[in-house]
Design an enzyme around this catalytic site. Structure first.
Site, PDB file in Angstrom:
ATOM      1  N   MET A 275       0.845  -1.192   0.000  1.00  0.00           N
ATOM      2  CA  MET A 275       0.000   0.000   0.000  1.00  0.00           C
ATOM      3  C   MET A 275       0.880   1.242   0.000  1.00  0.00           C
ATOM      4  O   MET A 275       1.803   1.362   0.793  1.00  0.00           O
ATOM      5  CB  MET A 275      -0.926  -0.003   1.220  1.00  0.00           C
ATOM      6  CG  MET A 275      -1.763   1.251   1.360  1.00  0.00           C
ATOM      7  SD  MET A 275      -2.840   1.496  -0.091  1.00  0.00           S
ATOM      8  CE  MET A 275      -3.049   3.278  -0.028  1.00  0.00           C
ATOM      9  N   ASN A 277       1.058   4.286   1.085  1.00  0.00           N
ATOM     10  CA  ASN A 277       0.957   5.390   2.023  1.00  0.00           C
ATOM     11  C   ASN A 277       2.111   6.370   1.807  1.00  0.00           C
ATOM     12  O   ASN A 277       3.257   5.961   1.621  1.00  0.00           O
ATOM     13  CB  ASN A 277       1.034   4.871   3.459  1.00  0.00           C
ATOM     14  CG  ASN A 277       0.125   3.695   3.712  1.00  0.00           C
ATOM     15  OD1 ASN A 277      -1.069   3.759   3.470  1.00  0.00           O
ATOM     16  ND2 ASN A 277       0.697   2.600   4.179  1.00  0.00           N
ATOM     17  N   GLU A 308       4.602   0.648  -5.922  1.00  0.00           N
ATOM     18  CA  GLU A 308       4.245   1.560  -4.828  1.00  0.00           C
ATOM     19  C   GLU A 308       5.024   2.867  -4.934  1.00  0.00           C
ATOM     20  O   GLU A 308       4.490   3.938  -4.637  1.00  0.00           O
ATOM     21  CB  GLU A 308       4.506   0.898  -3.477  1.00  0.00           C
ATOM     22  CG  GLU A 308       3.818  -0.441  -3.275  1.00  0.00           C
ATOM     23  CD  GLU A 308       2.334  -0.435  -3.621  1.00  0.00           C
ATOM     24  OE1 GLU A 308       1.653   0.570  -3.324  1.00  0.00           O
ATOM     25  OE2 GLU A 308       1.853  -1.416  -4.191  1.00  0.00           O
ATOM     26  N   GLU A 330      -3.946   2.843 -10.463  1.00  0.00           N
ATOM     27  CA  GLU A 330      -3.354   1.509 -10.385  1.00  0.00           C
ATOM     28  C   GLU A 330      -2.757   1.069 -11.731  1.00  0.00           C
ATOM     29  O   GLU A 330      -1.716   0.415 -11.765  1.00  0.00           O
ATOM     30  CB  GLU A 330      -4.404   0.496  -9.905  1.00  0.00           C
ATOM     31  CG  GLU A 330      -4.937   0.783  -8.510  1.00  0.00           C
ATOM     32  CD  GLU A 330      -3.853   0.848  -7.440  1.00  0.00           C
ATOM     33  OE1 GLU A 330      -2.743   0.316  -7.664  1.00  0.00           O
ATOM     34  OE2 GLU A 330      -4.097   1.448  -6.384  1.00  0.00           O
TER      35      GLU A 330
END
Length: 868
Positions: A275, A277, A308, A330
């Site tokens: 993920m 972040n 990522e 994505e």
């Protein structure tokens, strides 16, 4: 003190609600202080939110999103709120309490930790009893951690303070600016971030082992892992690939990394691969290789690292207005990661092989389901967003970007991106902003690109086209005509423009080898037939393939002459990627019912023994496994599995010591061990020092053999399980033990397992542990034991989805749906259930429609055997 008055209400946000709320709230900042005590089920928080408000007459849009245990106090502009504002997973404002302009909201609250892998997840390591916590929010779970305006276009700054036990480390989006330790606890303060979307907030806590480095003496790099897994981490490789990514992206984007540091953290029981972040990327621990990996695995992990990282620019710096832009987020990161792995790391073209067999294969499958959807379309609410984390969003979108770059050129793409990031930095965008940026880049390079036409054909319609060549030869052996026939599925009647590359191959008998005679870029028109005049007059080759190098998103069929050539000489083609694309074509023939599935498996057993590329061996065997599970009739399943088991075992024995091939064949042998005899063949190799040829089973493979032996009630299986648990008491070992518990082939075991799954109180049970338990319930040879639960499944599945979180509900469905393609009653019951679902049951509807698609396809392929 307030509690949610209607906690069982819908926990979703509609796009219309988000659009209205965004008109009234802006300039948001969150100042959050957490008090984390060890070994507790809850945590305490103090939150101050500042924001600007532009007056609204509609009370319904004046709210924060929040899933929480208790709000202890709630003040708006210094005034305590007297009425309970907390209902239906929202905290409502009264418009008379808000100022036009600046506002301050103060909330003290208590909340539960999560066990689902979403929200603020808590995990206890069974090896050393250490506690680990982490957040995971995309798309709509930040409000499980703090009350917030949870939509991507209401960006907010966040300043975090965390009090935690002294031995714990705390990580956040920004750099640590202060650390104070007193009485066994430390208080960590972090810099305020720039304004970012709430789904990108992060907090990771626990006694992590820490490794540090930097990129270009400019970007601090951190790498964090649980203490019990630290010995397995190949940190030097991880840092090397991270630095390769920064070097590639900063040059390609012409924009430096926009945040203050870059941490990467392996977290337990993670629901996804990773993920993005801001400044604090979280990864699944599957990327810590406890056993020797294949080169393909390491390349796939590099792809995730770089996926990522790409999001730091595309998604984090520039974010979507709403979740209809999820696909672009994505798809972009997926394509850029594959490009970066190919051009900036040691893996080269293996990256595109992985892309084809992973992302693109996923996209091809999902674009042929009844649930396929246009890439760019309406996303009505956050539940639909959750469902759109699929092969269309990731795989098809990325495949189309690959094709688009082939059309307009990499230079055009690069210039467009540089323009995009500079123009929209720290803002929110739509697809039109991106397409206009690419059009700008194309014009800078002198290329005329019609972004509206491309979007209308590729982004606004669903469905997969196919190509079939029709070739006529003249008497002198030259091509008289070559026509590409384009087909579309009846339910998605769209012809599209494609840019593809055609390859001509001939057989050289004197060299016992193939030669590539030429490759040709071709424009296929948006119509049924496209004559390719540029190839007329060329010597007719032995073999023609219409999507060389995999630029186009299309299913390629073979003309008769090329199919005969491929069946005879497939292993002699010198390019492993071309061989992979041909294997794709044969798999599609079996999957589409154009070839008996056992004939496809016979081709596998005949040809794979000559294959030298480890990645391709792995891909072929995985497809063979899927064919065995889905398309082979039950009556011959064990017979066919035994052939593949024997092939795998013999190939393993012949494999060089410590080779990739040995790892792949060992995994394959275990996968194809479907009979008691084949499992019993493997069990002796669990003895210390015992090898299969030159190969010693690794720990993951040992666990798989033990699980099979439990399911088959092999003598001594229980003792084998206990022995392995002593060797590997980790959470992975515990999950295998959970699966083994439900794998035992007795009626009592199955009944006890079913009761566990349907327990009303699963709040303290890890999703991942329960899902592992479910994975052991159904075995092919235990059909008579588990078949009665198929009837029970249809009676409980609706209530299960209503009572449990999305992740657990979907796992319940995927593990326990009675997938019996040869039983028409299952299809009938599924259709009846589907017809009865209400509009709000969209997650269950999606699961059910896709399972029905798979059942019908499998049934069609198996029915071919009745005609023999």
């Amino acid at each position: 003190m307030y509690q949610d008055q209607e906690q069982d209400g819908p926990n979703t946000l509609k796009e219309t609600e988000a659009q209205e709320r965004a008109k009234h709230f802006s300039a948001v900042s969150y100042d959050l202080s957490l008090n984390l005590q060890p070994n507790q089920k809850t945590y305490r928080a103090v939150l101050k939110i500042t924001f600007n408000f532009k007056g609204s007459d509609d009370q319904n849009h004046l709210f924060l999103d929040f899933v929480g245990k208790t709000i202890e106090s709630f003040k708006v502009n210094g005034k305590a709120v007297s009425e309970n504002p907390f209902k239906r997973n929202r905290v409502f404002f009264k418009k008379e309490d808000l100022n036009n302009g600046s506002n301050v909201v103060e909330i003290n609250y208590v909340n539960n930790y999560d066990k689902s892998g979403a929200g603020f997840h808590q995990f206890i390591d069974p090896v050393d009893n250490e506690e680990y916590l982490y957040t995971n929010f995309e798309p709509f779970d930040a409000h499980r951690w703090l009350p917030c305006f949870e939509q991507p276009d209401i960006k907010g700054k966040i300043k975090l303070t965390v009090k935690a036990p002294e031995k714990w480390k705390v990580l956040a989006n920004g750099k640590k600016i202060d650390l104070d330790t007193k009485d066994g606890f430390s208080t960590w303060k972090f810099e305020e971030t720039p304004a970012i979307s709430t789904y990108l907030f992060a907090c990771v806590v626990g006694p992590y082992d820490e490794f540090t480095d930097n990129y270009d003496n400019r970007i601090p790099l951190g790498l964090y892992v649980r203490k019990s897994l630290s010995k397995h981490l190949d940190k030097d490789v991880f840092f090397q690939q991270t630095k390769q990514g920064f070097g590639f992206y900063e040059k390609f984007f012409e924009y430096q990394y926009p945040f203050s540091k870059y941490d990467q953290v392996f977290v337990p029981e993670f629901n996804a691969g990773a993920m993005e972040n801001v400044g604090c990327v979280t990864f699944t621990e599957h990327y810590i290789f406890r056993d020797p990996p294949t080169k393909s695995q390491v390349a796939n992990r590099a792809d995730t690292i770089l996926h990522e990282m790409a999001h730091m620019w595309f998604g984090d710096l520039v974010s979507p207005v709403w979740w209809d832009g999820l696909w672009l987020n994505e798809s972009f990161a997926t394509y850029m990661a594959a490009l970066c792995v190919a051009e900036a790391t040691e893996f080269g073209n293996l990256s595109w092989q992985n892309f084809n067999s992973g992302m693109k294969a996923w996209a091809y499958r999902e674009d042929q389901l009844s649930t396929t959807h246009p890439i760019q379309g309406t996303v009505a609410d956050t539940d639909q967003t959750f469902l759109n984390f699929d092969g269309i969003t990731y795989g098809k979108g990325a495949s189309l970007l690959k094709q688009l770059v082939y059309v307009i050129g990499k230079d055009s793409f690069q210039k467009g991106l540089s323009h995009y990031f500079k123009k929209h930095e720290w803002g929110n965008t739509t697809i039109q902003d991106f397409l206009l940026a690419l059009s700008y880049g194309a014009k800078q390079c002198g290329f005329d690109y019609d972004e509206k036409k491309w979007s209308s054909q590729w982004l606004e319609t669903a469905g997969l086209n196919s190509f079939l060549p029709h070739i006529e030869s003249s008497e002198d052996g030259t091509i008289k005509s070559l026509v590409i026939e384009q087909e579309h599925p009846p339910e998605h009647p769209t012809y599209r423009n494609h840019t593809t590359e055609i390859v001509f191959v001939n057989w050289d008998a004197s060299k016992n080898a193939t030669t590539v005679e030429g490759t040709f870029r071709v424009e296929v028109l948006a119509q049924k037939e496209t004559p390719v005049g540029s190839l007329v007059g060329k010597k007719r080759p032995d073999f023609v393939f219409l999507n060389y190098n995999d630029h186009a998103f299309v299913k390629c069929l073979l003309d008769d002459k090329s199919e005969l050539f491929a069946r005879t000489h497939l292993e002699k083609l010198s390019d492993p990627f071309l061989r992979q694309l041909l294997w794709d074509a044969y798999y599609n023939m079996a999957r589409d019912g154009k070839m008996l599935s056992k004939h496809y498996l016979a081709l596998v057993t005949d040809k794979i023994k000559f294959e030298t590329d480890p990645k391709l061996i792995q891909t072929i065997l995985r497809r063979a496994s899927g064919t065995l599970s889905f398309f082979i009739p039950d009556a011959i399943k064990l017979e066919e599995s035994q052939k593949l088991f024997d092939l795998s075992l013999e190939s393993l024995k012949k494999s060089p010591e410590n080779s990739e091939q040995a790892i792949i064949w060992a995994r394959s042998a275990i996968d194809f061990a479907k009979t008691k005899e084949s499992v019993a063949t493997l069990v002796p190799f669990l003895e210390p020092g015992k090898k299969i040829g030159n190969y010693t089973l690794d720990q993951s493979q040992r666990w798989s053999v033990v699980l099979h032996s439990i399911a088959w009630d092999i003598e001594g299986a229980k003792e084998l399980l206990e022995f392995e648990l002593k060797k590997d008491p980790s959470d992975k070992g515990q999950r295998i033990a959970a699966a083994a518990k439900s794998s035992i082939g007795t009626p009592e075991t199955k009944e006890e397992a079913w009761k566990r799954y349907l327990s009303k109180d699963l709040s303290d049970v890890s999703n991942h542990m329960l899902i592992s338990d479910m994975s052991g319930f159904s075995w092919f040879h235990q059909r008579s034991l588990v078949e009665p639960y198929g009837q029970k499944f249809f009676s409980v599945v609706r209530s299960y989805f209503k009572e449990h979180n999305k992740e657990l509900s979907m796992s319940f469905f995927n593990n326990l749906f009675p997938f019996y393609p040869e039983n028409p009653e299952i299809i009938t019951k599924s259709e009846e259930l589907l017809a009865s679902l209400q509009p709000e049951e969209q997650i269950l509807r999606r699961c059910l429609k896709e399972q029905l698609d798979d059942l019908r396809r499998a049934s069609k392929c198996r029915a071919l055997y009745q005609k023999q």
